[in-house]
Design a protein around this motif. Structure first.
Motif, PDB file in Angstrom:
ATOM      1  N   VAL A 292       0.736  -1.133   0.034  1.00 39.77           N
ATOM      2  CA  VAL A 292      -0.016   0.008   0.124  1.00 39.77           C
ATOM      3  C   VAL A 292       1.078   1.343  -0.169  1.00 39.77           C
ATOM      4  O   VAL A 292       0.712   2.162  -0.829  1.00 39.77           O
ATOM      5  N   SER A 293       1.910   1.318   0.873  1.00 42.51           N
ATOM      6  CA  SER A 293       2.682   2.399   0.942  1.00 42.51           C
ATOM      7  C   SER A 293       3.956   2.438   0.257  1.00 42.51           C
ATOM      8  O   SER A 293       4.564   3.550   0.123  1.00 42.51           O
ATOM      9  N   GLY A 294       4.626   1.189  -0.127  1.00 44.50           N
ATOM     10  CA  GLY A 294       5.820   1.147  -0.671  1.00 44.50           C
ATOM     11  C   GLY A 294       6.757   1.094   0.303  1.00 44.50           C
ATOM     12  O   GLY A 294       8.282   0.862   0.081  1.00 44.50           O
ATOM     13  N   LYS A 295       6.624   1.318   1.747  1.00 46.45           N
ATOM     14  CA  LYS A 295       7.486   1.302   2.730  1.00 46.45           C
ATOM     15  C   LYS A 295       7.902  -0.136   2.998  1.00 46.45           C
ATOM     16  O   LYS A 295       7.229  -0.815   3.599  1.00 46.45           O
ATOM     17  N   THR A 296       9.292  -0.319   3.063  1.00 49.08           N
ATOM     18  CA  THR A 296       9.758  -1.774   3.483  1.00 49.08           C
ATOM     19  C   THR A 296       9.881  -2.008   4.920  1.00 49.08           C
ATOM     20  O   THR A 296      10.379  -0.897   5.711  1.00 49.08           O
ATOM     21  N   PRO A 297       9.529  -3.256   5.502  1.00 52.15           N
ATOM     22  CA  PRO A 297       9.601  -3.344   7.024  1.00 52.15           C
ATOM     23  C   PRO A 297      11.203  -3.441   7.365  1.00 52.15           C
ATOM     24  O   PRO A 297      12.142  -3.766   6.430  1.00 52.15           O
ATOM     25  N   VAL A 298      11.682  -2.708   8.366  1.00 47.88           N
ATOM     26  CA  VAL A 298      13.010  -3.142   8.829  1.00 47.88           C
ATOM     27  C   VAL A 298      13.350  -4.419   9.325  1.00 47.88           C
ATOM     28  O   VAL A 298      12.580  -5.269   9.778  1.00 47.88           O
ATOM     29  N   LEU A 299      14.379  -4.936   8.853  1.00 46.53           N
ATOM     30  CA  LEU A 299      14.814  -6.280   9.175  1.00 46.53           C
ATOM     31  C   LEU A 299      15.835  -6.239  10.177  1.00 46.53           C
ATOM     32  O   LEU A 299      17.147  -5.746   9.593  1.00 46.53           O
ATOM     33  N   ASP A 300      15.678  -6.501  11.047  1.00 49.28           N
ATOM     34  CA  ASP A 300      16.538  -6.184  12.357  1.00 49.28           C
ATOM     35  C   ASP A 300      17.843  -7.282  12.461  1.00 49.28           C
ATOM     36  O   ASP A 300      17.584  -8.419  12.062  1.00 49.28           O
ATOM     37  N   VAL A 382      13.514   1.703 -15.234  1.00 42.82           N
ATOM     38  CA  VAL A 382      14.211   0.544 -14.597  1.00 42.82           C
ATOM     39  C   VAL A 382      14.696   0.899 -13.165  1.00 42.82           C
ATOM     40  O   VAL A 382      15.270   1.990 -12.910  1.00 42.82           O
ATOM     41  N   GLY A 383      14.140   0.060 -12.168  1.00 51.80           N
ATOM     42  CA  GLY A 383      14.856   0.422 -10.727  1.00 51.80           C
ATOM     43  C   GLY A 383      13.809   1.472  -9.992  1.00 51.80           C
ATOM     44  O   GLY A 383      14.163   2.170  -8.878  1.00 51.80           O
ATOM     45  N   PHE A 384      12.688   1.354 -10.247  1.00 56.32           N
ATOM     46  CA  PHE A 384      11.386   2.315  -9.464  1.00 56.32           C
ATOM     47  C   PHE A 384      10.460   1.560  -9.070  1.00 56.32           C
ATOM     48  O   PHE A 384       9.630   2.076  -8.873  1.00 56.32           O
ATOM     49  N   THR A 385      10.589   0.457  -8.782  1.00 53.01           N
ATOM     50  CA  THR A 385       9.528  -0.623  -8.112  1.00 53.01           C
ATOM     51  C   THR A 385       9.573  -0.622  -6.702  1.00 53.01           C
ATOM     52  O   THR A 385       8.351  -1.113  -6.349  1.00 53.01           O
ATOM     53  N   LYS A 386      10.383   0.195  -5.934  1.00 51.12           N
ATOM     54  CA  LYS A 386      10.284  -0.154  -4.331  1.00 51.12           C
ATOM     55  C   LYS A 386      10.393  -1.504  -4.165  1.00 51.12           C
ATOM     56  O   LYS A 386       9.962  -2.187  -3.008  1.00 51.12           O
ATOM     57  N   ARG A 387      10.989  -2.307  -4.897  1.00 55.25           N
ATOM     58  CA  ARG A 387      11.221  -3.842  -4.636  1.00 55.25           C
ATOM     59  C   ARG A 387      12.530  -4.374  -4.794  1.00 55.25           C
ATOM     60  O   ARG A 387      12.869  -5.576  -5.007  1.00 55.25           O
ATOM     61  N   GLY A 388      13.504  -3.354  -4.572  1.00 50.03           N
ATOM     62  CA  GLY A 388      14.927  -3.540  -4.528  1.00 50.03           C
ATOM     63  C   GLY A 388      15.267  -4.265  -5.922  1.00 50.03           C
ATOM     64  O   GLY A 388      14.880  -3.812  -7.106  1.00 50.03           O
ATOM     65  N   LEU A 389      16.669  -4.972  -5.817  1.00 52.93           N
ATOM     66  CA  LEU A 389      17.319  -5.454  -6.940  1.00 52.93           C
ATOM     67  C   LEU A 389      16.315  -6.675  -7.551  1.00 52.93           C
ATOM     68  O   LEU A 389      16.567  -6.572  -8.958  1.00 52.93           O
ATOM     69  N   LEU A 390      15.580  -7.158  -7.133  1.00 51.26           N
ATOM     70  CA  LEU A 390      14.762  -8.300  -7.572  1.00 51.26           C
ATOM     71  C   LEU A 390      13.725  -7.483  -8.320  1.00 51.26           C
ATOM     72  O   LEU A 390      13.665  -8.004  -9.661  1.00 51.26           O
ATOM     73  N   GLY A 391      13.098  -6.205  -8.364  1.00 56.30           N
ATOM     74  CA  GLY A 391      12.217  -5.503  -8.672  1.00 56.30           C
ATOM     75  C   GLY A 391      12.883  -5.298 -10.216  1.00 56.30           C
ATOM     76  O   GLY A 391      12.382  -5.092 -11.351  1.00 56.30           O
ATOM     77  N   ALA A 392      13.960  -4.748  -9.905  1.00 54.85           N
ATOM     78  CA  ALA A 392      14.878  -4.026 -11.189  1.00 54.85           C
ATOM     79  C   ALA A 392      15.345  -4.967 -12.138  1.00 54.85           C
ATOM     80  O   ALA A 392      15.121  -4.774 -13.277  1.00 54.85           O
ATOM     81  N   SER A 393      15.649  -6.143 -11.583  1.00 53.80           N
ATOM     82  CA  SER A 393      15.887  -7.319 -12.578  1.00 53.80           C
ATOM     83  C   SER A 393      14.875  -7.765 -13.542  1.00 53.80           C
ATOM     84  O   SER A 393      14.702  -7.931 -14.598  1.00 53.80           O
ATOM     85  N   HIS A 394      13.523  -7.714 -12.583  1.00 56.81           N
ATOM     86  CA  HIS A 394      12.300  -7.998 -13.220  1.00 56.81           C
ATOM     87  C   HIS A 394      11.898  -7.210 -14.485  1.00 56.81           C
ATOM     88  O   HIS A 394      12.031  -7.360 -15.787  1.00 56.81           O
ATOM     89  N   ASP A 395      12.333  -5.754 -14.255  1.00 62.66           N
ATOM     90  CA  ASP A 395      12.089  -4.923 -15.427  1.00 62.66           C
ATOM     91  C   ASP A 395      12.968  -4.828 -16.268  1.00 62.66           C
ATOM     92  O   ASP A 395      12.660  -4.609 -17.545  1.00 62.66           O
ATOM     93  N   ALA A 396      14.370  -5.095 -16.020  1.00 62.20           N
ATOM     94  CA  ALA A 396      15.319  -5.066 -16.972  1.00 62.20           C
ATOM     95  C   ALA A 396      14.894  -6.037 -18.237  1.00 62.20           C
ATOM     96  O   ALA A 396      15.405  -5.672 -19.317  1.00 62.20           O
ATOM     97  N   MET A 397      14.792  -7.247 -17.706  1.00 61.56           N
ATOM     98  CA  MET A 397      14.375  -8.233 -18.637  1.00 61.56           C
ATOM     99  C   MET A 397      13.350  -7.992 -19.586  1.00 61.56           C
ATOM    100  O   MET A 397      13.322  -8.248 -20.779  1.00 61.56           O
TER     101      MET A 397
END
Length: 422
Positions: A292-300, A382-397
């Motif tokens: 909903v917000s695009g904000k990633t949970p903190v991974l402690d 490319v690189g605007f998915t708010k899903r990190g490198l996984l999202g960037a790779s998806h869009d790049a392909m």
């Protein structure tokens, strides 16, 4: 007349101000990629695999500049390496589950070497516009000696990403603060070594803010953390595996809300009630909140234990800065030697590209993931998915596949044409 030569002739006669002799014009037969970070390298490699020439423009003097120039020393990937590798080139088996900053930089360098990617460094894109007369993109670029070049191409790929510029919020009284240390953004922070024995206020409770606090503790500093909004904190590992990987696996079998309930239950058992220590959670679960917000949970990775022990103090939002510290919205006042703004980054697209594909407000594609990678007239992101490198790779392909379809049918003849337009 050959259609390419005809196009060159028209451009040569163009009365556009950019065609003055002071501006050199260069024809690019393939896509122009703006940005040589992980996203730009990923799409360039995907194009290379399909035999499509490309030009990468990078304003810094190195690739992966965010990692090489603006990342703190102890930084590691927050997600397991299998979720962060770029297309067609996995991480070395010898790398740990969470590669270090140095290891990721070496991976990026090896990636560029593997695909023979050669960005042109020191080139800042100051403007880009689609020319409807000729169906081409005009990309105006300044070089290290202030020279101006106009690149002309059919496809423009925006790979400047979500972290192009440091976001520095305004605070009342900032000019009054005269602590022994400066007010700096986390992009300028390297190590807690220079803050030993100092009281440091870290503004921002995302992954970077939490990790900077932990680094400060490990260097005998006395950090405090500003938590203005609610945030989800999850252990980086659950049940012997990565929390992110476990979440992705569970989502294949169970609805999102049920997975969220599971994550919150395990987090409560492992971390306790974060709200009792001043860190309240959003009313919806971490995965739903992310969508909903695009904000990633903190991974402690150990910061919350320092909060529990009292080694890291928690404060609410800042009301104003004072000469020696800060006043907070709950009325408390505290003195600090330095302030570190872990307030994140922002897109810079609106400063050089005006197109309906991107929001003028935040510089992100208007269409949400997974549709935001493609615009009109050969424009891509490319690189605007708010899903990190996984999202960037998806869009790049997807971008490479889309350009390849047009390349095969319309543009092969461009490969043999001369690159400079007179």
């Amino acid at each position: 007349m050959d259609p390419i030569k005809e196009m060159e002739a028209k451009l040569a006669e163009d009365p556009h101000p950019q065609s003055q002799s002071a501006v050199r014009r260069v024809w690019v037969p393939g896509p122009i990629i703006v940005g040589a970070g992980p996203s730009g390298l990923a799409v360039a490699a995907c194009l290379k695999e399909k035999g499509i020439p490309r030009l990468i423009l990078e304003r810094a003097h190195c690739l992966g500049s965010l990692w090489k120039l603006h990342a703190y020393d102890r930084l590691r990937l927050h997600l397991p390496k299998q979720f962060c590798q770029l297309p067609h080139f996995p991480f070395p088996h010898s790398f740990p589950t969470y590669p270090t900053k140095e290891q990721f930089i070496s991976y990026l360098d090896a990636y560029a070497t593997r695909f023979n990617l050669q960005p042109i460094f020191g080139r800042s894109v100051v403007g880009a516009q689609y020319d409807t007369r000729y169906g081409l993109w005009r990309v105006l670029v300044t070089g290290p000696k202030k020279e101006v070049v106009e690149y002309v191409c059919q496809w423009l790929i925006v790979a400047t990403g979500e972290n192009a510029e440091a976001y520095v919020p305004e605070f009342e009284g900032r000019e009054e603060f005269t602590g022994t240390g400066a007010v700096v953004h986390s992009s300028a922070y390297k190590s807690g070594d220079e803050y030993s024995e100092k009281k440091v206020l870290v503004v921002g409770c995302g992954n970077s803010g939490m990790e900077v606090c932990l680094d400060l503790c490990n260097h005998n500093a006395y950090p405090s953390l500003v938590v203005r909004d609610s945030v989800h904190i999850l252990p980086q590992q659950m049940l012997g595996t990565s929390t992110f990987g476990l979440s992705m696996c569970l989502l294949k079998w169970f609805p999102l809300k049920l997975v969220d309930q599971f994550l919150l239950l395990i987090s409560r058992l492992m971390l306790g009630d974060t709200a009792q220590l001043g860190i309240s959670r959003p009313t919806i679960g971490p995965l739903e909140y992310k969508s909903v917000s695009g904000k990633t949970p903190v991974l402690d990775i150990g910061t919350f234990a320092k909060v529990k022990s009292g080694n890291i103090k928690v404060f609410p939002g800042i009301k104003r800065l004072t000469r020696q510290g800060a006043e907070f919205v709950d009325g408390r006042m505290e003195n600090f030697d330095a302030i570190i703004l872990a307030t994140g980054f922002k897109s810079n697209v609106p400063s050089w590209l005006k197109d309906a594909m991107f929001s003028e407000k935040d510089g992100y594609p208007v269409k949400p993931f997974p549709e935001g990678w493609k615009g009109e007239n050969g424009l891509y992101a490319v690189g605007f998915t708010k899903r990190g490198l996984l999202g960037a790779s998806h869009d790049a392909m997807k971008i490479a596949e889309d350009i390849d379809r047009e390349w095969k049918t319309k543009a092969k003849q461009l490969m043999q044409q001369r690159s400079t337009l007179n």
